[in-house]
Scaffold this motif. Structure first.
Motif, PDB file in Angstrom:
ATOM      1  N   LEU A  93       4.228  12.137  -7.321  1.00 29.10           N
ATOM      2  CA  LEU A  93       3.996  13.482  -7.682  1.00 29.10           C
ATOM      3  C   LEU A  93       3.094  14.115  -7.543  1.00 29.10           C
ATOM      4  N   ALA A  94       1.972  13.660  -6.606  1.00 29.85           N
ATOM      5  CA  ALA A  94       1.139  14.327  -6.260  1.00 29.85           C
ATOM      6  C   ALA A  94       1.363  14.637  -5.270  1.00 29.85           C
ATOM      7  N   ALA A  95       2.302  14.812  -3.903  1.00 33.74           N
ATOM      8  CA  ALA A  95       3.395  15.641  -3.956  1.00 33.74           C
ATOM      9  C   ALA A  95       4.007  16.687  -3.723  1.00 33.74           C
ATOM     10  N   VAL A  96       4.615  16.859  -5.245  1.00 36.47           N
ATOM     11  CA  VAL A  96       4.911  18.102  -5.844  1.00 36.47           C
ATOM     12  C   VAL A  96       3.990  19.271  -5.529  1.00 36.47           C
ATOM     13  N   LEU A  97       2.292  18.738  -6.572  1.00 41.91           N
ATOM     14  CA  LEU A  97       1.443  19.260  -6.527  1.00 41.91           C
ATOM     15  C   LEU A  97       1.181  20.127  -5.538  1.00 41.91           C
ATOM     16  N   ALA A  98       1.130  19.009  -4.292  1.00 42.01           N
ATOM     17  CA  ALA A  98       0.398  19.627  -3.242  1.00 42.01           C
ATOM     18  C   ALA A  98       1.395  20.423  -2.558  1.00 42.01           C
ATOM     19  N   ALA A  99       2.856  20.510  -2.151  1.00 44.52           N
ATOM     20  CA  ALA A  99       3.180  20.949  -1.979  1.00 44.52           C
ATOM     21  C   ALA A  99       3.776  22.749  -2.955  1.00 44.52           C
ATOM     22  N   SER A 100       3.860  22.352  -3.681  1.00 46.05           N
ATOM     23  CA  SER A 100       3.345  23.821  -4.595  1.00 46.05           C
ATOM     24  C   SER A 100       2.380  24.494  -4.655  1.00 46.05           C
ATOM     25  N   ALA A 101       2.985  25.527  -4.361  1.00 44.13           N
ATOM     26  CA  ALA A 101       1.740  26.788  -4.433  1.00 44.13           C
ATOM     27  C   ALA A 101       0.999  26.955  -5.464  1.00 44.13           C
ATOM     28  N   VAL A 151      -4.527  16.686  -2.585  1.00 49.84           N
ATOM     29  CA  VAL A 151      -4.034  16.231  -1.169  1.00 49.84           C
ATOM     30  C   VAL A 151      -4.080  15.721  -0.444  1.00 49.84           C
ATOM     31  N   PHE A 152      -5.615  14.872  -0.559  1.00 49.34           N
ATOM     32  CA  PHE A 152      -6.018  13.834  -0.370  1.00 49.34           C
ATOM     33  C   PHE A 152      -5.512  12.912   0.333  1.00 49.34           C
ATOM     34  N   TYR A 153      -5.033  12.508  -1.126  1.00 52.72           N
ATOM     35  CA  TYR A 153      -3.691  10.703  -1.226  1.00 52.72           C
ATOM     36  C   TYR A 153      -2.610  11.600  -0.892  1.00 52.72           C
ATOM     37  N   THR A 154      -1.872  12.833  -0.498  1.00 51.11           N
ATOM     38  CA  THR A 154      -0.895  12.394  -0.169  1.00 51.11           C
ATOM     39  C   THR A 154      -0.154  13.053   1.176  1.00 51.11           C
ATOM     40  N   GLY A 155      -1.861  13.642   1.202  1.00 47.36           N
ATOM     41  CA  GLY A 155      -1.825  14.041   3.084  1.00 47.36           C
ATOM     42  C   GLY A 155      -2.082  12.896   3.896  1.00 47.36           C
ATOM     43  N   LEU A 156      -3.431  12.496   3.396  1.00 52.83           N
ATOM     44  CA  LEU A 156      -4.236  11.788   4.764  1.00 52.83           C
ATOM     45  C   LEU A 156      -3.914  10.372   4.222  1.00 52.83           C
ATOM     46  N   LEU A 157      -4.507   9.613   2.765  1.00 56.10           N
ATOM     47  CA  LEU A 157      -4.201   8.741   2.804  1.00 56.10           C
ATOM     48  C   LEU A 157      -2.557   7.724   3.260  1.00 56.10           C
ATOM     49  N   PRO A 158      -1.564   8.478   2.808  1.00 51.51           N
ATOM     50  CA  PRO A 158      -0.562   8.014   3.679  1.00 51.51           C
ATOM     51  C   PRO A 158      -0.775   7.164   5.253  1.00 51.51           C
ATOM     52  N   VAL A 186     -14.175  26.213  -5.035  1.00 48.06           N
ATOM     53  CA  VAL A 186     -13.204  25.854  -4.873  1.00 48.06           C
ATOM     54  C   VAL A 186     -11.875  27.069  -5.554  1.00 48.06           C
ATOM     55  N   ALA A 187     -12.577  27.796  -6.218  1.00 52.18           N
ATOM     56  CA  ALA A 187     -11.753  28.816  -6.237  1.00 52.18           C
ATOM     57  C   ALA A 187     -11.247  29.808  -5.825  1.00 52.18           C
ATOM     58  N   THR A 188     -12.048  29.773  -4.388  1.00 49.36           N
ATOM     59  CA  THR A 188     -11.374  31.091  -3.282  1.00 49.36           C
ATOM     60  C   THR A 188     -10.546  30.144  -2.027  1.00 49.36           C
ATOM     61  N   ALA A 189     -10.550  28.719  -2.276  1.00 47.33           N
ATOM     62  CA  ALA A 189     -10.642  27.664  -1.228  1.00 47.33           C
ATOM     63  C   ALA A 189      -8.912  28.014  -0.968  1.00 47.33           C
ATOM     64  N   ALA A 190      -8.236  28.002  -0.131  1.00 44.63           N
ATOM     65  CA  ALA A 190      -6.674  27.777   0.408  1.00 44.63           C
ATOM     66  C   ALA A 190      -6.534  26.433   0.445  1.00 44.63           C
ATOM     67  N   GLN A 191      -5.148  26.119   0.288  1.00 49.48           N
ATOM     68  CA  GLN A 191      -4.003  25.533  -0.183  1.00 49.48           C
ATOM     69  C   GLN A 191      -4.827  25.012   1.559  1.00 49.48           C
TER      70      GLN A 191
END
Length: 209
Positions: free
Chosen positions: A60-68, A131-138, A204-209
């Motif tokens: 489910l976290a991957a959905v969040l990471a992929a949805s702008a 993002v960390f758990y779906t991008g780096l952890l795997p 955090v507010a100004t960071a890009a995905q």
């Protein structure tokens, strides 16, 4: 597999020790309200990591990471929460009054909100964890295990490292309790953590995905 596990644990340890919003939140609770509040905040932060871990393993976290859109909503909510915590710290420092001198404790109320809930919310509203758990952890999961098992194991390792690192940090702060109880020091710490939390919120507010 053992070498990969140890290497992944080393990466997680380094990431855990990097100062961030979690450490700022823990610092404020531990300095203002004592060791018990600090440890309960650590427990909330760890619970937040486990929540993200469950979501990541479930996909489910991957959905969040992929949805702008979803990412932006969580990012702005998390940023707003950090700013609110920072403003509360600055207001607490402003309300703090000296009694007889700079060595006297400040007559200020403990930070608002339950410490466990404060730690939980600050971590759950941190989209960088998703993002960390779906991008780096795997990529760190040992190849000898199934992807889900490997990720779940690393999430547990990350949780244990967080408890050890932040819990030890709280214990160190509590040993210097007499120093932090001084009016000038405590008021200064409230100001510093307030500015740091607001700074993290704006970042955090100004960071890009």
């Amino acid at each position: 597999m053992l070498y990969e596990f140890l290497a992944a644990s080393g990466v997680l340890a380094l990431l855990t020790m990097v100062p961030g919003p979690d450490m700022a939140v823990v610092t404020r609770r531990a300095v203002a309200a004592g060791r018990g509040d600090g440890l309960r905040t650590v427990a909330g932060i760890t619970t937040g990591l486990l929540v993200w871990g469950v979501l990541a393993v479930a996909g489910l976290a991957a959905v969040l990471a992929a949805s702008a859109t979803a990412y932006t909503v969580v990012r702005l909510a998390g940023a707003a929460y950090l700013v609110v915590l920072g403003v509360q710290a600055l207001l607490a420092a402003r309300r703090g009054r000296r009694t007889e001198g700079p060595a006297e404790p400040l007559a200020v109320a403990p930070p608002a909100g339950h410490p466990w809930r404060t730690g939980l919310v600050s971590n759950v509203l941190n989209p960088k964890i998703a993002v960390f758990y779906t991008g780096l952890l795997p990529t760190l999961a040992p190849r000898g295990l199934s992807p889900h098992t490997g990720m779940a194991l690393l999430v547990l390792v990350h949780a244990v490292l967080t408890v050890v690192w932040l819990g030890g940090y709280v214990l160190l702060l509590s040993r210097a309790r007499a120093f932090f109880a001084r009016a000038a020091v405590r008021r200064g710490m409230e100001r510093i953590t307030g500015v740091v939390l607001i700074g993290f919120g704006l970042k955090v507010a100004t960071a890009a995905q």
